[in-house]
Enzyme design. Sequence first.
Site, PDB file in Angstrom:
ATOM      1  N   CYS A   1       0.805  -1.230   0.000  1.00 57.58           N
ATOM      2  CA  CYS A   1       0.000   0.000   0.000  1.00 57.58           C
ATOM      3  C   CYS A   1       0.841   1.285   0.000  1.00 57.58           C
ATOM      4  O   CYS A   1       0.549   2.213  -0.745  1.00 57.58           O
ATOM      5  CB  CYS A   1      -0.960  -0.009   1.173  1.00 57.58           C
ATOM      6  SG  CYS A   1      -0.251  -0.649   2.689  1.00 57.58           S
TER       7      CYS A   1
ATOM      8  N   GLN B   1       1.855   5.122   8.966  1.00 53.91           N
ATOM      9  CA  GLN B   1       0.907   4.142   8.436  1.00 53.91           C
ATOM     10  C   GLN B   1      -0.244   3.848   9.392  1.00 53.91           C
ATOM     11  O   GLN B   1      -0.059   3.686  10.591  1.00 53.91           O
ATOM     12  CB  GLN B   1       1.668   2.853   8.082  1.00 53.91           C
ATOM     13  CG  GLN B   1       2.665   3.091   6.961  1.00 53.91           C
ATOM     14  CD  GLN B   1       3.393   1.860   6.474  1.00 53.91           C
ATOM     15  OE1 GLN B   1       4.586   1.942   6.209  1.00 53.91           O
ATOM     16  NE2 GLN B   1       2.714   0.734   6.341  1.00 53.91           N
TER      17      GLN B   1
ATOM     18  N   ARG C   1       4.051   2.973  12.289  1.00 53.13           N
ATOM     19  CA  ARG C   1       2.601   2.850  12.478  1.00 53.13           C
ATOM     20  C   ARG C   1       2.130   3.980  13.385  1.00 53.13           C
ATOM     21  O   ARG C   1       2.731   4.238  14.429  1.00 53.13           O
ATOM     22  CB  ARG C   1       2.291   1.504  13.160  1.00 53.13           C
ATOM     23  CG  ARG C   1       0.817   1.215  13.305  1.00 53.13           C
ATOM     24  CD  ARG C   1       0.180   0.680  12.058  1.00 53.13           C
ATOM     25  NE  ARG C   1       0.733  -0.602  11.631  1.00 53.13           N
ATOM     26  CZ  ARG C   1       0.716  -1.027  10.366  1.00 53.13           C
ATOM     27  NH1 ARG C   1       0.162  -0.306   9.420  1.00 53.13           N
ATOM     28  NH2 ARG C   1       1.243  -2.201  10.052  1.00 53.13           N
TER      29      ARG C   1
ATOM     30  N   HIS D   1      -2.666   5.989   4.876  1.00 48.56           N
ATOM     31  CA  HIS D   1      -1.223   6.035   5.072  1.00 48.56           C
ATOM     32  C   HIS D   1      -0.712   7.404   4.590  1.00 48.56           C
ATOM     33  O   HIS D   1      -1.128   7.897   3.538  1.00 48.56           O
ATOM     34  CB  HIS D   1      -0.526   4.957   4.235  1.00 48.56           C
ATOM     35  CG  HIS D   1      -0.647   3.568   4.792  1.00 48.56           C
ATOM     36  ND1 HIS D   1      -1.305   3.268   5.951  1.00 48.56           N
ATOM     37  CD2 HIS D   1      -0.157   2.387   4.329  1.00 48.56           C
ATOM     38  CE1 HIS D   1      -1.220   1.967   6.178  1.00 48.56           C
ATOM     39  NE2 HIS D   1      -0.534   1.408   5.202  1.00 48.56           N
TER      40      HIS D   1
HETATM   41  N1  HSE Z   1       1.935  -3.721   4.972  1.00 47.84           N
HETATM   42  C1  HSE Z   1       1.072  -2.584   5.047  1.00 47.84           C
HETATM   43  C2  HSE Z   1       0.960  -2.091   6.456  1.00 47.84           C
HETATM   44  C3  HSE Z   1      -0.299  -2.861   4.544  1.00 47.84           C
HETATM   45  O1  HSE Z   1       1.334  -2.818   7.373  1.00 47.84           O
HETATM   46  O2  HSE Z   1       0.495  -0.979   6.647  1.00 47.84           O
HETATM   47  C4  HSE Z   1      -0.483  -3.616   3.293  1.00 47.84           C
HETATM   48  O3  HSE Z   1       0.234  -3.216   2.165  1.00 47.84           O
END
Ligand code: HSE
Length: 371
Positions: free
Chosen positions: A135, A162, A269, A276
């Site tokens: 993503c 993210q 995150r 994102h």
């Molecule tokens: N790997 C991405 C994430 C989501 O952990 O935000 C999927 O592409």
Amino acid sequence: MKRVAIVGFRGMVGSVLVERMVAERDFDHCEPVFFSTSQTGAKAPAIGRDVAPVAGAGDVDTLAKFDVIISCQGGDYTTEMHPALRRAGFKGVWIDAASTLRMNDAAVIILDPVNRSLIDDAIHRGVRDFVGGNCTVSLMLMAIHGLYQKGWVEWVSTMTYQAASGAGAKNMRELVAQMRFIGQSAAPVLDDPARGILELDRAVGQALASEKLPKDEFGFPLAASLLAYIDKPVEAGQSREEWKGHVESNKILGLRGADEIPVDGICVRIGAMRCHSQGLTIKLKKDVPLDELDATIAESNPWARVVKNEKPATLAELTPAAISGTLEVPIGRLRKLKMGPTYLGGFTVGDQLLWGAAEPLRRMLRIVLEQ
Ligand code: HSE
């Protein structure tokens, strides 16, 4: 009409996919059957026309007869079923949301506004495996592939912010549960204007440290905090999420060996729900004027949008809150950085369930249906 199997339609990406397919009337152009690992015989989702009851996603013989299979069922399903289906004679097109097959030579990473010619070429060569990209990578390219196309990009550093959705539906619930727990724990202090800010901060700190804070999924507090590691370690201190930035962006763009353009950064995150965001440093090969950079991005595809580098526009238009649920991929804060005229800074936001997951899949289906 081509027969299309849709596997894993009840999960988060699958649900968004079906919603988008209904909105774009994709089901008018194919004969869909829905497959599930757990709901065999249940009523299919409402798509505005009659469809057969849900079929079993483990039924290799049935699935092998379809023209197209779209899987949003996840990596384990792909690992087990993709080879089994090919062995059973499945000659159709496999369109997948999971990362399992992405880096296979025989698979193309699909992001058609960016790499349509590569997709068309692959179809003509008989390639039958098409996989949605990571993503963050897809959203980054949706925002800046115009600069790549001009040949201006020397390297990109992307620092990501993210959303919880990237970790899964349960993680989204847990983020909100953490927010509630913190809010409820701190409420007596928050509601009493006589109590000081340090007391409020202590109440939040205690909630974050509490055994009762829900954290089965993330393992740690995300609300009122952040987590600076996504996925597993790979080599040289990189996380797997960070590793994908370079390998997937170059594969999507069809760049190999000496032509590869380095992409790297730290993936983090944060407590957003489904958008994102990324802070970008783009090293340009030459000093391109800012208005030319803006115009190139704005013209690169219908979804990339330049947000003026002004505070009101940035706060109103360049946030997960503003972009969630939309297909727009705005990029703002575009300015030349102190390091020199070939260093471009920017900030971009995109819905990771749309361009980051479901949208490239349904668009790939349309490309196949138009063949
Ligand atoms: N790997 C991405 C994430 C989501 O952990 O935000 C999927 O592409």
